[in-house]
Design an enzyme around this catalytic site. Sequence first.
Site, PDB file in Angstrom:
ATOM      1  N   ASP A  21      45.448  47.886  46.862  1.00  0.00           N
ATOM      2  CA  ASP A  21      44.298  48.859  48.182  1.00  0.00           C
ATOM      3  C   ASP A  21      45.433  50.276  48.130  1.00  0.00           C
ATOM      4  OD1 ASP A  21      42.050  49.774  49.426  1.00  0.00           O
ATOM      5  OD2 ASP A  21      42.540  49.092  50.958  1.00  0.00           O
ATOM      6  N   ASN A  23      42.871  52.261  49.223  1.00  0.00           N
ATOM      7  CA  ASN A  23      42.304  54.151  49.885  1.00  0.00           C
ATOM      8  C   ASN A  23      41.322  52.975  51.333  1.00  0.00           C
ATOM      9  OD1 ASN A  23      40.161  51.580  49.756  1.00  0.00           O
ATOM     10  ND2 ASN A  23      38.407  52.600  48.779  1.00  0.00           N
ATOM     11  N   ASP A  25      40.506  49.940  53.110  1.00  0.00           N
ATOM     12  CA  ASP A  25      39.291  49.611  53.068  1.00  0.00           C
ATOM     13  C   ASP A  25      39.573  47.884  52.974  1.00  0.00           C
ATOM     14  OD1 ASP A  25      39.692  48.600  50.338  1.00  0.00           O
ATOM     15  OD2 ASP A  25      37.247  49.655  50.211  1.00  0.00           O
ATOM     16  N   ASP A  29      41.526  47.516  44.455  1.00  0.00           N
ATOM     17  CA  ASP A  29      40.419  48.281  43.573  1.00  0.00           C
ATOM     18  C   ASP A  29      41.377  48.434  42.624  1.00  0.00           C
ATOM     19  OD1 ASP A  29      42.509  49.882  44.202  1.00  0.00           O
ATOM     20  OD2 ASP A  29      41.411  50.090  46.678  1.00  0.00           O
ATOM     21  N   ASP A  98      36.570  39.782  31.809  1.00  0.00           N
ATOM     22  CA  ASP A  98      36.004  38.570  32.325  1.00  0.00           C
ATOM     23  C   ASP A  98      34.636  38.393  31.588  1.00  0.00           C
ATOM     24  OD1 ASP A  98      35.985  36.268  33.515  1.00  0.00           O
ATOM     25  OD2 ASP A  98      37.418  36.294  34.661  1.00  0.00           O
ATOM     26  N   ASP A 199      34.556  32.691  31.103  1.00  0.00           N
ATOM     27  CA  ASP A 199      34.404  31.909  32.604  1.00  0.00           C
ATOM     28  C   ASP A 199      33.154  30.453  32.006  1.00  0.00           C
ATOM     29  OD1 ASP A 199      34.659  32.325  34.961  1.00  0.00           O
ATOM     30  OD2 ASP A 199      32.675  31.568  35.013  1.00  0.00           O
ATOM     31  N   GLU A 254      37.095  29.641  29.090  1.00  0.00           N
ATOM     32  CA  GLU A 254      37.676  28.066  30.090  1.00  0.00           C
ATOM     33  C   GLU A 254      37.224  27.157  29.816  1.00  0.00           C
ATOM     34  OE1 GLU A 254      37.694  28.021  34.663  1.00  0.00           O
ATOM     35  OE2 GLU A 254      35.466  29.116  33.967  1.00  0.00           O
ATOM     36  N   HIS A 327      43.691  32.035  39.624  1.00  0.00           N
ATOM     37  CA  HIS A 327      42.529  32.275  40.772  1.00  0.00           C
ATOM     38  C   HIS A 327      42.129  30.959  41.004  1.00  0.00           C
ATOM     39  CE1 HIS A 327      39.757  32.713  37.950  1.00  0.00           C
ATOM     40  NE2 HIS A 327      38.822  33.277  38.763  1.00  0.00           N
ATOM     41  N   ASP A 328      41.682  30.056  41.232  1.00  0.00           N
ATOM     42  CA  ASP A 328      40.925  28.804  41.130  1.00  0.00           C
ATOM     43  C   ASP A 328      42.234  27.354  42.039  1.00  0.00           C
ATOM     44  OD1 ASP A 328      38.315  30.078  40.579  1.00  0.00           O
ATOM     45  OD2 ASP A 328      38.606  28.965  38.368  1.00  0.00           O
TER      46      ASP A 328
HETATM   47  O1  ISL Z   1      38.811  25.116  39.995  1.00  0.00           O
HETATM   48  C1  ISL Z   1      37.619  25.300  40.071  1.00  0.00           C
HETATM   49  C2  ISL Z   1      37.486  23.216  40.040  1.00  0.00           C
HETATM   50  O2  ISL Z   1      37.001  22.894  41.392  1.00  0.00           O
HETATM   51  C3  ISL Z   1      36.547  25.409  40.651  1.00  0.00           C
HETATM   52  O3  ISL Z   1      36.971  26.224  41.880  1.00  0.00           O
HETATM   53  C4  ISL Z   1      36.006  26.510  39.190  1.00  0.00           C
HETATM   54  O4  ISL Z   1      34.555  26.817  39.664  1.00  0.00           O
HETATM   55  C5  ISL Z   1      35.803  26.326  37.552  1.00  0.00           C
HETATM   56  O5  ISL Z   1      36.764  25.811  37.333  1.00  0.00           O
HETATM   57  C6  ISL Z   1      35.171  27.428  37.400  1.00  0.00           C
HETATM   58  O6  ISL Z   1      35.538  28.681  37.243  1.00  0.00           O
HETATM   59  C7  ISL Z   1      34.887  29.497  37.009  1.00  0.00           C
HETATM   60  O7  ISL Z   1      33.738  29.187  37.204  1.00  0.00           O
HETATM   61  C8  ISL Z   1      33.589  29.749  38.660  1.00  0.00           C
HETATM   62  C9  ISL Z   1      34.135  30.959  40.074  1.00  0.00           C
HETATM   63  O8  ISL Z   1      33.405  30.114  40.573  1.00  0.00           O
HETATM   64  C10 ISL Z   1      35.646  30.686  38.968  1.00  0.00           C
HETATM   65  O9  ISL Z   1      36.395  31.205  40.014  1.00  0.00           O
HETATM   66  C11 ISL Z   1      36.280  30.798  37.741  1.00  0.00           C
HETATM   67  O10 ISL Z   1      36.898  30.774  37.200  1.00  0.00           O
HETATM   68  C12 ISL Z   1      31.771  30.489  38.391  1.00  0.00           C
HETATM   69  O11 ISL Z   1      31.731  31.106  38.263  1.00  0.00           O
HETATM   70 CA    CA Z   2      39.874  49.412  48.015  1.00  0.00          CA
END
Ligand code: ISL
Ligand code: CA
Length: 557
Positions: A21, A23, A25, A29, A98, A199, A254, A327-328
């Site tokens: 971050d 600023n 908040d 960013d 993405d 995605d 993905e 991140h998932d």
């Molecule tokens: O990791 C997963 C299996 O349960 C799911 O959380 C995930 O939603 C799936 O892998 C698809 O992921 C992608 O599309 C989703 C988004 O929420 C995820 O962050 C993204 O990586 C919908 O856009």
């Molecule tokens: Ca910020």
Amino acid sequence: MNRTWWKESVVYQIYPRSFQDSNGDGIGDIPGIISRLDYLKQLGVDIIWLSPVYESPNDDNGYDISNYQSIMDDFGTIGDWEQLLYGLHSRGMKLIMDLVVNHSSDEHVWFAESRKSLENPYRDYYIWRDGQGGQEPNNWSSFFSGSAWELDDATGQYFLHLFSKKQPDLNWENEKVRREVYDMMTWWLDKGIDGFRMDVINLISKVQGLPDAAGEGTYNFGGEHFMNGPRIHEFLQEMNREVLSKYDVMTVGETIGVTPEEAVKYVGEDRNELNMVFQFELMDIDSGPGGKWNVQPWTLPAFKRIMSKWQNEMYGKGWNSLYLNNHDQPRMVSRFGNDGELRKESAKMLATLLHTLQGTPYIYQGEELGMTNVKFDSIDQYQDIETLNMFKEYREAGHSAQNIMASIYSKGRDNARTPMQWDTTLHSGFTTGSPWLTVNPNYTQINAEEALNDPDSIFHYYRRLIELRKQHDVIVYGKYDLLLEQDERIYAYTRTLGEERQLVVLNFYETPVTFELPNTVACTSSERLIGNYEINEGLDLQRLELRPYEAQVFKLN
Ligand code: ISL
Ligand code: CA
């Protein structure tokens, strides 16, 4: 050996909301990212994959996009973004964005129009159907709990949303939708980006008629009707022809539920679709019946079987991507290593695996520090829509809060989303304000400042692994051969390219174990290239005593 820059690169994923971050908040960013570019350069990564930074109401943290050609206010301006691109390019790094086009946000103007009336010119941009006897059009479940359909009062029809009800699925059957997507991609490529991470791209083509899913539940997973659907390869070849083929860029799709056999159709060099895909087989290794929340123990032989299958079946046909978290997913060191006393050793061991296999390695922010999963006391401290919806659904179905929290501790997506741990100041140097998601309290021990100052840190080990990969073609292009297939504690393999040969030996557990070199591996002498423990000169490779989570890489002569 078909040399290509994205095969020789290492990718670093940034989840902007949690990176830095600038600023106060409490939300990461773009100016924050810019302030950390020298850190990334020092690590030595080549490509940054930026999770979505587009305008979004943030129902799913930016994976619900309301305007594909504008930057989210929380993250900055298009001017900031241009500076980021310049900052990366001037340091010799690249940027991939993405691309989230299986669905948009329900607040996208296309959907605002589409829902107005049956005659609206945008109606067919989304997937609308009549209900059946007061029920949804079919029995598909959403990835985020409940039905994949939502009734919309304006017209009395339902729209399809495989994810949240604020993420309506786009209708790829409609040529106009595809044109819009291609034009938008071209607009970003003309700004000078270096590629896309796509995605859930293997979900964009649905089986005509949208038949019911098999299963006994009220709602059931309908994957067979939308994973690798009937027109998927036609669409991707069209996208490649219309857009991608005109630029020297990289793409990674993905692809949930894809086998190596199917993956080759997406990434085969003669296919003109994508460069690589993210496989999910390894990520599903600890999921039982009913999915990811039914957490099961995993075993090393199964882990090796999956990895080896992808290494062998893709070899010479298509390129692998390599990742152990994102991140998932939970943090790799908590899931596959040891996030207690032996955190550093096990994080380095897993990193050694990631960076010595065939394919392009992806590092997820904080992985290079050995960041761990988090355990918040209360469900109220969680932010992720998947987690929150699941908690509600499972509570209603009678599961105890305690059991549900246990699965969230091991599998919840917020494990990966707690803010980057930069230093020991309040909120880990991530923000001077109040962070959108609580910082993992272990930031006082685990942080970048500490790692940069310690020559023996996980960070510096990653830096050396990245360097090593650049010095040895065999790591990038060599053939993979698994050793000791049945061994329950050691993961060992060789990589071979012409005369050049390397041996990787990994103790996956805390208990010391003896590695014996199979006599199928001829070797007169060896040189140690990297490892997470010191090693004696002139050691006996025939018999190696491995310490807890020990990893060693040798050049064989
Ligand atoms: O990791 C997963 C299996 O349960 C799911 O959380 C995930 O939603 C799936 O892998 C698809 O992921 C992608 O599309 C989703 C988004 O929420 C995820 O962050 C993204 O990586 C919908 O856009
Ligand atoms: Ca910020």
